[in-house]
Design a protein around this motif. Structure first.
Motif, PDB file in Angstrom:
ATOM      1  N   SER A 534       0.842  -1.202   0.000  1.00 27.17           N
ATOM      2  CA  SER A 534       0.000   0.000   0.000  1.00 27.17           C
ATOM      3  C   SER A 534       0.875   1.248   0.000  1.00 27.17           C
ATOM      4  N   PHE A 535       0.210   2.354  -0.316  1.00 20.86           N
ATOM      5  CA  PHE A 535       0.902   3.636  -0.462  1.00 20.86           C
ATOM      6  C   PHE A 535      -0.009   4.732   0.083  1.00 20.86           C
ATOM      7  N   SER A 536       0.570   5.746   0.706  1.00 20.52           N
ATOM      8  CA  SER A 536      -0.249   6.841   1.235  1.00 20.52           C
ATOM      9  C   SER A 536       0.444   8.175   0.994  1.00 20.52           C
ATOM     10  N   LEU A 537      -0.352   9.152   0.579  1.00 25.62           N
ATOM     11  CA  LEU A 537       0.179  10.496   0.344  1.00 25.62           C
ATOM     12  C   LEU A 537       0.470  11.187   1.667  1.00 25.62           C
ATOM     13  N   THR A 538       1.457  12.072   1.659  1.00 26.79           N
ATOM     14  CA  THR A 538       1.774  12.872   2.851  1.00 26.79           C
ATOM     15  C   THR A 538       1.750  14.349   2.462  1.00 26.79           C
ATOM     16  N   PRO A 539       0.545  14.904   2.260  1.00 30.50           N
ATOM     17  CA  PRO A 539       0.443  16.298   1.795  1.00 30.50           C
ATOM     18  C   PRO A 539       1.062  17.306   2.747  1.00 30.50           C
ATOM     19  N   GLU A 540       1.185  16.923   4.048  1.00 33.64           N
ATOM     20  CA  GLU A 540       1.773  17.855   5.016  1.00 33.64           C
ATOM     21  C   GLU A 540       3.246  18.125   4.721  1.00 33.64           C
ATOM     22  N   LEU A 541       3.869  17.271   3.897  1.00 30.31           N
ATOM     23  CA  LEU A 541       5.282  17.457   3.566  1.00 30.31           C
ATOM     24  C   LEU A 541       5.500  18.145   2.221  1.00 30.31           C
ATOM     25  N   GLN A 542       4.417  18.404   1.512  1.00 29.94           N
ATOM     26  CA  GLN A 542       4.565  19.117   0.235  1.00 29.94           C
ATOM     27  C   GLN A 542       5.089  20.528   0.495  1.00 29.94           C
ATOM     28  N   PRO A 543       6.034  21.005  -0.309  1.00 29.61           N
ATOM     29  CA  PRO A 543       6.548  22.367  -0.126  1.00 29.61           C
ATOM     30  C   PRO A 543       5.434  23.412  -0.218  1.00 29.61           C
ATOM     31  N   VAL A 544       5.636  24.514   0.454  1.00 26.36           N
ATOM     32  CA  VAL A 544       4.657  25.608   0.424  1.00 26.36           C
ATOM     33  C   VAL A 544       4.416  26.048  -1.022  1.00 26.36           C
ATOM     34  N   GLY A 545       3.142  26.150  -1.383  1.00 27.24           N
ATOM     35  CA  GLY A 545       2.789  26.587  -2.732  1.00 27.24           C
ATOM     36  C   GLY A 545       2.656  25.463  -3.731  1.00 27.24           C
ATOM     37  N   SER A 546       2.754  24.202  -3.275  1.00 28.66           N
ATOM     38  CA  SER A 546       2.683  23.090  -4.215  1.00 28.66           C
ATOM     39  C   SER A 546       1.383  22.287  -4.102  1.00 28.66           C
ATOM     40  N   LEU A 547       0.504  22.663  -3.180  1.00 29.63           N
ATOM     41  CA  LEU A 547      -0.793  21.991  -3.070  1.00 29.63           C
ATOM     42  C   LEU A 547      -1.838  22.737  -3.916  1.00 29.63           C
ATOM     43  N   PRO A 548      -2.886  22.047  -4.360  1.00 25.37           N
ATOM     44  CA  PRO A 548      -3.891  22.681  -5.223  1.00 25.37           C
ATOM     45  C   PRO A 548      -4.512  23.924  -4.588  1.00 25.37           C
ATOM     46  N   PRO A 549      -4.635  25.016  -5.327  1.00 27.61           N
ATOM     47  CA  PRO A 549      -5.289  26.228  -4.804  1.00 27.61           C
ATOM     48  C   PRO A 549      -6.770  25.969  -4.531  1.00 27.61           C
ATOM     49  N   SER A 550      -7.317  26.697  -3.589  1.00 28.48           N
ATOM     50  CA  SER A 550      -8.726  26.502  -3.197  1.00 28.48           C
ATOM     51  C   SER A 550      -9.681  26.825  -4.336  1.00 28.48           C
ATOM     52  N   GLU A 551      -9.296  27.736  -5.245  1.00 31.72           N
ATOM     53  CA  GLU A 551     -10.223  28.127  -6.319  1.00 31.72           C
ATOM     54  C   GLU A 551     -10.471  27.002  -7.325  1.00 31.72           C
ATOM     55  N   TRP A 552      -9.632  25.955  -7.312  1.00 30.09           N
ATOM     56  CA  TRP A 552      -9.876  24.844  -8.219  1.00 30.09           C
ATOM     57  C   TRP A 552     -11.224  24.179  -7.946  1.00 30.09           C
ATOM     58  N   LYS A 553     -11.648  24.199  -6.696  1.00 33.43           N
ATOM     59  CA  LYS A 553     -12.908  23.538  -6.344  1.00 33.43           C
ATOM     60  C   LYS A 553     -14.121  24.239  -6.934  1.00 33.43           C
ATOM     61  N   GLU A 554     -13.927  25.445  -7.434  1.00 33.41           N
ATOM     62  CA  GLU A 554     -15.033  26.184  -8.043  1.00 33.41           C
ATOM     63  C   GLU A 554     -15.208  25.852  -9.520  1.00 33.41           C
ATOM     64  N   ARG A 555     -14.262  25.077 -10.065  1.00 36.99           N
ATOM     65  CA  ARG A 555     -14.355  24.689 -11.481  1.00 36.99           C
ATOM     66  C   ARG A 555     -15.003  23.322 -11.605  1.00 36.99           C
ATOM     67  N   LYS A 556     -14.684  22.596 -12.637  1.00 42.18           N
ATOM     68  CA  LYS A 556     -15.204  21.249 -12.811  1.00 42.18           C
ATOM     69  C   LYS A 556     -14.091  20.347 -13.312  1.00 42.18           C
ATOM     70  N   GLY A 557     -14.367  19.079 -13.439  1.00 50.02           N
ATOM     71  CA  GLY A 557     -13.343  18.144 -13.874  1.00 50.02           C
ATOM     72  C   GLY A 557     -12.496  17.654 -12.710  1.00 50.02           C
ATOM     73  N   ARG A 558     -11.341  17.100 -13.013  1.00 50.92           N
ATOM     74  CA  ARG A 558     -10.498  16.486 -11.992  1.00 50.92           C
ATOM     75  C   ARG A 558      -9.989  17.493 -10.966  1.00 50.92           C
ATOM     76  N   GLN A 559      -9.834  18.724 -11.350  1.00 51.75           N
ATOM     77  CA  GLN A 559      -9.248  19.688 -10.426  1.00 51.75           C
ATOM     78  C   GLN A 559     -10.087  19.890  -9.172  1.00 51.75           C
ATOM     79  N   VAL A 560     -11.366  19.537  -9.224  1.00 53.44           N
ATOM     80  CA  VAL A 560     -12.240  19.689  -8.059  1.00 53.44           C
ATOM     81  C   VAL A 560     -11.776  18.792  -6.915  1.00 53.44           C
ATOM     82  N   PHE A 561     -11.288  17.600  -7.254  1.00 50.70           N
ATOM     83  CA  PHE A 561     -10.881  16.661  -6.194  1.00 50.70           C
ATOM     84  C   PHE A 561      -9.406  16.270  -6.271  1.00 50.70           C
ATOM     85  N   GLU A 562      -8.623  16.931  -7.116  1.00 50.46           N
ATOM     86  CA  GLU A 562      -7.202  16.597  -7.243  1.00 50.46           C
ATOM     87  C   GLU A 562      -6.469  16.904  -5.946  1.00 50.46           C
ATOM     88  N   LYS A 563      -5.557  16.005  -5.557  1.00 46.21           N
ATOM     89  CA  LYS A 563      -4.807  16.171  -4.318  1.00 46.21           C
ATOM     90  C   LYS A 563      -3.378  16.652  -4.569  1.00 46.21           C
TER      91      LYS A 563
END
Length: 585
Positions: A534-563
């Motif tokens: 098994s494999f698990s993401l560790t988003p807490e270790l992603q560098p600052v500015g590398s996680l999806p912006p909040s405005e992506w959730k206002e669009r459609k397609g994969r970006q709504v739930f992309e991690k």
């Protein structure tokens, strides 16, 4: 004019652009006997703009006339509020910084309800397309109407030079024999570097430490590719690895401060700069008049490759002297090139192109497969079950066993569909206009007519958007569903329209290394799943500015739930890298 002489080209172009209207301006003042004094600079600037507008409108009317004469329609054109669609250009440049990969283009297609659009930036025809019929025409059925063109060659010359991705000559005729089945089915190299990579992962797992998977896969694929191509590993797997919580973002993932880091930084910065040039467009040389920004990176890359090329040429001289001739199966790709040409620059450029393709394709695909395995545990379980059933828990897989892994192949195909390593590509029409076939009916309002493709015009086709188009792939097109590749009716739809799926291009220049890529990917996944469950993401270790912006959730397609934040610079990558915990079986 040679692609490297971009400064001469832009100087001559500007001279032509400014000289003719300047002469017309002076002539107009002389004939009208006007004396405008201090208003001369303003009048001159206004005249230049009007000249450009009139010239652009004249070209557009001429194209409409030609299209009407041929009984076809012009490509739909974007209409901005500012002259030359400058507002559209500025909006795109601004949105590129925070948008989801290629969403800038998708918004334009949605706005104009079409799948092929003329942006007409600065009164210059610039075509973008997510239409599979038009991609098929550019790559296959209308192949002879297009070429890479001077614009693309200028952007990439310092980096890729005479390599396969920057020339229209079919240098692949030299490379093709090397990628025969007996070469790609030799798994010794795969096993060597897979074992080294898995040893690193096992050490991370024993310490319960996450690993930057994208960086590790890039090292694995580069080391394997370098030994496969020129018989000597760059040994990047032995260099310093990214440190969780401390490593900062690099050009395409993580930055490492070592010898390997200097090479990959040059490798990736050159790609970033080429992408930047493409976004600026025709006038990018104005931003590099006093220095080619890719030259320092090219010099660093040459320091690695030139000694290897010279060594191969020296060995070729010795073997010729003694009349020794080895079969192709016993040669490296570099030796094969040295047998084909004595030009060290051509050999180096071909090597670099192959290295780019080998490294980025494999690393990108493994990165996104790992992302999906971490996100969809049931997919990991199904893959592992199939691997253990056919290949066992310890033994390296054979070529025949790999061919039996239908579900693993489906996962690879589905990953390549959603995240093709080359998400967009560029061609240019030749010196005569041509007729594009009728577009697909993605939008009910789109015209079912054939379209007029202007001469000497850049067209950017976008496989990533084509491969996520619901009109071609169904309402679940944005979802990760490997099962679609195991369902006969859906596979039949792809077989009937193969250009709806273009991760390896199509037509006369289809990727000659795709079998090598599939074998390497599958081999690595088999060995990975034999050891890790098994494999698990560790988003807490992603560098600052590398996680999806909040405005992506206002669009459609994969970006709504992309991690993660997928981005592109020639090839796809995950911004800030992919930090993952690997859990031993």
């Amino acid at each position: 004019m040679k692609p490297a002489h971009y400064r001469h080209r832009i100087f001559l172009d500007l001279l032509w652009i400014l000289t003719v209207p300047s002469f017309a301006f002076v002539l107009a003042l002389h004939l009208s006997r006007l004396h405008i004094g201090y208003f001369t600079p303003v009048a001159y600037f206004t005249f230049i703009v009007l000249w450009a507008v009139i010239k652009g409108q004249y070209r557009r009317l001429a194209q409409k006339r030609d299209a009407k004469h041929l009984g076809i329609a012009p490509i739909p054109c974007a209409v901005g509020k500012w002259p030359g669609n400058i507002d559209i250009l500025l909006r795109m440049i601004r949105e590129f910084k925070t948008s989801y990969v290629l969403d800038v283009y998708l918004r334009l297609f949605e706005e104009y309800k079409c799948t092929t659009l003329n942006l007409r930036i600065l009164w210059t025809d610039t075509i973008i397309s997510m239409d599979h019929e038009h991609a098929k025409f550019v790559l296959a059925t209308g192949f002879n109407y297009f070429w890479r063109g001077p614009s693309q060659k200028e952007r990439m010359e310092t980096f890729l030079g005479q390599g396969i991705f920057n020339r229209d000559d079919d240098h692949r005729a030299i490379a093709r024999p090397f990628f025969a089945r007996e070469r790609i089915s030799d798994f010794d190299i795969f096993e060597k570097y897979t074992s080294q990579t898995l040893s690193i992962l096992a050490n991370f797992a024993s310490l319960n430490r996450p690993c930057e998977a994208q960086d590790l896969y890039a090292r694995f694929s580069l080391d394997a590719a370098s030994e496969f191509l020129f018989g000597k590993s760059l040994d990047t797997l032995s260099a310093t690895l990214p440190i969780p919580g401390k490593t900062v973002m690099g050009p395409k993932g993580s930055a490492t401060e070592d010898t390997w880091g200097s090479f990959v930084n040059a490798f990736e910065m050159a790609q970033q700069n080429i992408t930047r040039r493409a976004r600026i467009g025709y006038f990018w040389p104005l931003f590099e008049l006093f220095g080619d920004r890719n030259e320092p990176y090219a010099q660093q890359i040459r320091q690695w490759l030139d000694p290897l090329v010279q060594l191969a040429l020296d060995e070729k001289t010795k073997t010729d002297k003694y009349g020794v001739c080895s079969p192709i199966a016993d040669k490296t790709f570099l030796q094969h090139l040295a047998d084909s040409t004595s030009d060290p620059i051509l050999i180096r450029d071909q090597l670099l192109s192959m290295l780019l393709a080998s490294r980025d394709t494999t690393a990108c695909t493994l990165t996104f497969i790992t992302y999906f395995m971490a996100t969809y545990p049931h997919v990991t379980e199904a893959m592992r079950s199939e691997v253990l059933s056919h290949c066992g828990t310890q033994a390296p897989p054979s070529y025949e066993q790999i061919r039996q892994l239908k579900y693993v192949r489906a996962v690879i195909n589905e990953t390549l569909r959603l995240f093709p390593p080359v998400p967009l590509n560029i061609r240019e029409s030749r010196s005569a206009p041509c007729v594009l076939p009728a577009p697909d009916r993605t939008y009910p309002s789109s015209q079912p007519q054939r379209l007029y493709m202007p001469k000497n015009t850049i067209i950017t086709y976008l496989p990533l958007l084509t491969q996520r188009n619901p009109a071609l792939w169904g309402a679940d097109a944005d979802e990760f569903k490997p099962e679609r590749w195991l369902q006969p009716e859906r596979v039949a739809q792809f077989v009937a329209n193969p250009t709806i799926y273009l991760p390896f291009s199509a037509g006369p220049r289809i990727c000659i290394g795709q079998n090598y890529a599939y074998n390497e990917l599958t081999y690595f996944l088999v060995r990975l799943l034999q050891q890790f469950q098994s494999f698990s993401l560790t988003p807490e270790l992603q560098p600052v500015g590398s996680l999806p912006p909040s405005e992506w959730k206002e669009r459609k397609g994969r970006q709504v739930f992309e991690k993660i934040w997928p981005s592109s610079a020639l090839t796809l990558y995950v911004k800030g890298g992919l930090w993952v915990r690997f859990h031993k079986a």
